[in-house]
Design a protein around this motif. Structure first.
Motif, PDB file in Angstrom:
ATOM      1  N   ASP A  16      59.944  37.082  54.042  1.00 43.69           N
ATOM      2  CA  ASP A  16      61.189  37.834  55.039  1.00 43.69           C
ATOM      3  C   ASP A  16      60.567  38.007  56.699  1.00 43.69           C
ATOM      4  O   ASP A  16      59.680  37.669  56.837  1.00 43.69           O
ATOM      5  N   GLY A  65      65.382  50.797  50.313  1.00 44.11           N
ATOM      6  CA  GLY A  65      66.101  50.969  50.040  1.00 44.11           C
ATOM      7  C   GLY A  65      67.601  50.887  49.433  1.00 44.11           C
ATOM      8  O   GLY A  65      68.699  50.672  49.121  1.00 44.11           O
ATOM      9  N   GLY A  89      62.140  48.829  54.849  1.00 38.82           N
ATOM     10  CA  GLY A  89      62.967  48.424  53.537  1.00 38.82           C
ATOM     11  C   GLY A  89      64.189  49.198  53.245  1.00 38.82           C
ATOM     12  O   GLY A  89      64.478  49.302  52.118  1.00 38.82           O
ATOM     13  N   VAL A  91      68.464  48.523  53.841  1.00 43.46           N
ATOM     14  CA  VAL A  91      69.161  48.119  53.878  1.00 43.46           C
ATOM     15  C   VAL A  91      70.273  48.479  54.997  1.00 43.46           C
ATOM     16  O   VAL A  91      71.053  49.202  55.143  1.00 43.46           O
ATOM     17  N   PRO A 172      59.386  43.011  50.761  1.00 48.63           N
ATOM     18  CA  PRO A 172      60.198  42.754  50.062  1.00 48.63           C
ATOM     19  C   PRO A 172      60.143  41.683  48.888  1.00 48.63           C
ATOM     20  O   PRO A 172      59.513  41.013  49.813  1.00 48.63           O
ATOM     21  N   GLY A 173      61.119  41.168  47.854  1.00 47.18           N
ATOM     22  CA  GLY A 173      61.202  40.149  47.480  1.00 47.18           C
ATOM     23  C   GLY A 173      61.972  39.304  48.678  1.00 47.18           C
ATOM     24  O   GLY A 173      63.024  39.979  48.702  1.00 47.18           O
ATOM     25  N   ASP A 175      64.911  38.200  47.225  1.00 49.08           N
ATOM     26  CA  ASP A 175      65.981  37.834  46.745  1.00 49.08           C
ATOM     27  C   ASP A 175      66.287  39.505  46.610  1.00 49.08           C
ATOM     28  O   ASP A 175      67.457  40.460  46.605  1.00 49.08           O
ATOM     29  N   ASP A 176      65.774  40.816  47.497  1.00 48.95           N
ATOM     30  CA  ASP A 176      66.196  42.085  47.790  1.00 48.95           C
ATOM     31  C   ASP A 176      66.784  42.268  48.713  1.00 48.95           C
ATOM     32  O   ASP A 176      66.926  41.666  50.075  1.00 48.95           O
ATOM     33  N   PRO A 177      67.985  42.908  48.834  1.00 48.33           N
ATOM     34  CA  PRO A 177      69.030  42.895  50.025  1.00 48.33           C
ATOM     35  C   PRO A 177      68.431  43.573  51.330  1.00 48.33           C
ATOM     36  O   PRO A 177      67.436  44.595  51.235  1.00 48.33           O
ATOM     37  N   PRO A 196      70.028  38.788  51.357  1.00 45.95           N
ATOM     38  CA  PRO A 196      69.151  39.164  50.764  1.00 45.95           C
ATOM     39  C   PRO A 196      68.004  38.714  51.924  1.00 45.95           C
ATOM     40  O   PRO A 196      68.535  38.393  52.736  1.00 45.95           O
ATOM     41  N   GLN A 197      66.714  39.221  51.649  1.00 43.66           N
ATOM     42  CA  GLN A 197      65.294  39.416  52.530  1.00 43.66           C
ATOM     43  C   GLN A 197      65.597  37.886  53.401  1.00 43.66           C
ATOM     44  O   GLN A 197      65.612  37.821  54.978  1.00 43.66           O
ATOM     45  N   THR A 382      73.897  37.362  47.502  1.00 44.21           N
ATOM     46  CA  THR A 382      73.451  37.438  46.278  1.00 44.21           C
ATOM     47  C   THR A 382      74.745  38.748  45.262  1.00 44.21           C
ATOM     48  O   THR A 382      75.046  38.243  44.481  1.00 44.21           O
TER      49      THR A 382
END
Length: 534
Positions: A16, A65, A89, A91, A172-173, A175-177, A196-197, A382
């Motif tokens: 990230d 989020g 974190g 979006v 974040p992961g 694939d997180d937005p 994604p991140q 994604t």
């Protein structure tokens, strides 16, 4: 990878962008990372500003989020806002600053953003559309402007100097937005591509590997940060490679090379319209007085003028294929003999094919739809935000369908033909609008051209040309028709001609061809004989 004297630090070990930025600030806080209109920002200054704004946004109720709209022209605080939202974190949904009316209302409403960060210069157009976006409850205003009714107004400057601190960073992961970026929407309402991140890291990896970028590079862009070109190909790549991003408030043909020179830029990102404008400027003794070794995004330069462009400006052009949804899935390199003669070769992060209408892969050299899928995670969107049906349709049969006609030749190079929606079907032949446009633009006195298909009384379509003359020039329709007869196949000959002062453009500066698909009106000439005026 090319190393020109300094250790190559790519940053691709991160998943990230905020984690990478924090690490850079710890490693060398006083290293300059951003040049915005000549004002220099070190890593420490940029991260401190983002941390401060993040604390203020938390106090305003923004959390991880949450989708946050952000509408701004190019401005250093736009970079600070981007990083502050990464820190939280949240979006970010960067809203095109050129949007107005229903197109703007659609993005504000469809994004689902509760909080909207807006530059004061854009507040009036935003206020007009708030009744159509009832989900927007708070607006963070940057700069002086009137407060819209019915929403909470929050002062951006106050948030920047807030004593509030953001909570500890929760990585974040991959694939997180990270971002929701809305596409042009020429065939319907704009769709929001969810990126994604890991996207900026993976996209930077491609540029570093394919273009030989290092920490010594200064990446310049005059393009808007709400588009992926400046946001990721320039700013994101500079952050990852630990180089320097040089950004300016707006593009100006008259000052472009002066800005490039002042920034010490070594790499420049443009889009088609910018490169063609630069080519039309009067040559001057300072054309080669710069440090630029390569320019990406120069598809707007006619193929037969690209060698002239390189010679005049003393740089290398690279071409490729990229979309908001896919990222940069093919490219050439500065040392590639084919660097501007094709749309690149697929890079290792993707699998790319050309397929027929049933998604059967076609042999080399055969025209079909260009499709792509990732070999590595995080390199593509994604899906489309809140549009599962559109996502499923785009990714049908395991491939993302680009909507572009192309070939992949035996040597592996992609050759773009046309957008499927823009290809013209006439007398059983499939006509590439770009090939027609290339031939017509070679006619003396034409600045811009668009070829579109319009309904024919014989069935299928006829070809309509829309041309824009160069300043103080006039277009002789009969002479242009003779030029077309000499340079285009019989089945490509235009039936209609319209001469305009400018072509209609979308908010992303692409020609809005649907607005041109008509044959009525006083400016449309029927070249077959009977017509309406000019």
């Amino acid at each position: 990878m090319c190393d020109r004297g300094r250790q190559v630090v790519t940053g691709v070990e991160y998943q990230d962008l905020w984690s990478l930025c924090e690490a850079r600030a710890r490693e060398h806080p006083d290293r300059v990372v951003l040049d915005f209109d000549g004002k220099l920002w070190t890593w420490a200054e940029l991260i401190a500003a983002a941390e401060g704004l993040a604390g203020g946004l938390v106090a305003a109720g923004v959390g991880a989020g949450e989708v946050v709209g952000h509408m701004s022209p190019n401005h250093p605080e736009a970079v600070v806002t981007m990083l502050a939202l990464l820190r939280l974190g949240a979006v970010e949904c960067p809203v095109n600053a050129g949007l107005r009316g229903q197109q703007l209302a659609h993005v504000l409403d469809h994004s689902g953003a509760r909080v909207l960060i807006v530059d004061g210069s854009l507040m009036e157009r935003v206020s007009d559309q708030l009744p159509s976006a009832p989900g927007v409850q708070a607006i963070v205003q940057r700069g002086q402007c009137s407060t819209p009714a019915g929403v909470e107004a929050i002062d951006y400057a106050g948030l920047r100097v807030s004593a509030d601190r953001p909570p500890p960073f929760a990585p974040p992961g991959p694939d997180d937005p990270m971002n929701i970026i809305y596409t042009s929407g020429t065939t319907g309402p704009a769709k929001g591509a969810v990126l994604p991140q890991a996207f900026p890291i993976e996209q930077a990896r491609i540029k570093i590997e394919q273009w030989g970028l290092t920490a010594d590079d200064v990446l310049f862009s005059a393009l808007p940060l709400y588009h992926v070109n400046a946001r990721f190909s320039t700013l994101g790549t500079a952050l990852v490679v630990d180089g320097r991003a040089a950004l300016v408030s707006r593009f100006s043909a008259g000052t472009f090379w002066d800005q490039v020179r002042a920034a010490g830029a070594t790499e420049v990102g443009v889009v088609g319209a910018v490169s063609s404008i630069l080519l039309r400027q009067e040559p001057g003794p300072a054309d080669r007085d710069h440090n630029v070794r390569m320019m990406h995004g120069a598809a707007g330069i006619p193929m037969d003028r690209r060698a002239d462009f390189e010679e005049r400006f003393g740089l290398r052009l690279v071409t490729g294929f990229a979309m908001t949804e896919t990222g940069h899935f093919s490219t050439t390199s500065p040392d590639d003999p084919m660097r501007y003669r094709a749309s690149g070769r697929p890079v290792p992060q993707y699998e790319v094919a050309v397929v027929d209408a049933d998604d059967n892969e076609l042999p080399p050299g055969t025209v079909g739809e260009l499709v792509v899928r990732p070999w590595v995670p995080g390199v593509m969107m994604t899906g489309y935000h809140r549009q599962p049906e559109a996502t499923e349709a785009a990714f049908r049969n395991g491939w993302f369908h680009t909507g572009d006609l192309a070939t992949i030749e035996a040597d592996g190079y992609i050759r773009w033909v046309d957008r499927i929606a823009d290809a013209i079907r006439r007398r059983g032949e499939m006509i590439s609008s770009t090939e027609v446009e290339r031939a017509v633009c070679a006619f003396d006195g034409i600045a811009e051209c668009a070829a579109v298909g319009v309904p024919s009384e014989l069935g299928e379509e006829d070809v309509k040309l829309v041309v824009v003359p160069e300043p103080s020039r006039a277009i002789d329709p009969a002479a242009l028709q003779r030029h077309c007869q000499a340079t285009l196949p019989d089945f490509c000959q235009p039936r209609y001609l319209e001469i305009l002062e400018e072509l209609p453009k979308t908010a992303t500066h692409k020609v809005n061809k649907p607005q041109l698909r008509h044959t009525d009106g006083p400016t449309v000439l029927d070249l077959a004989g009977g017509s309406t005026g000019i």
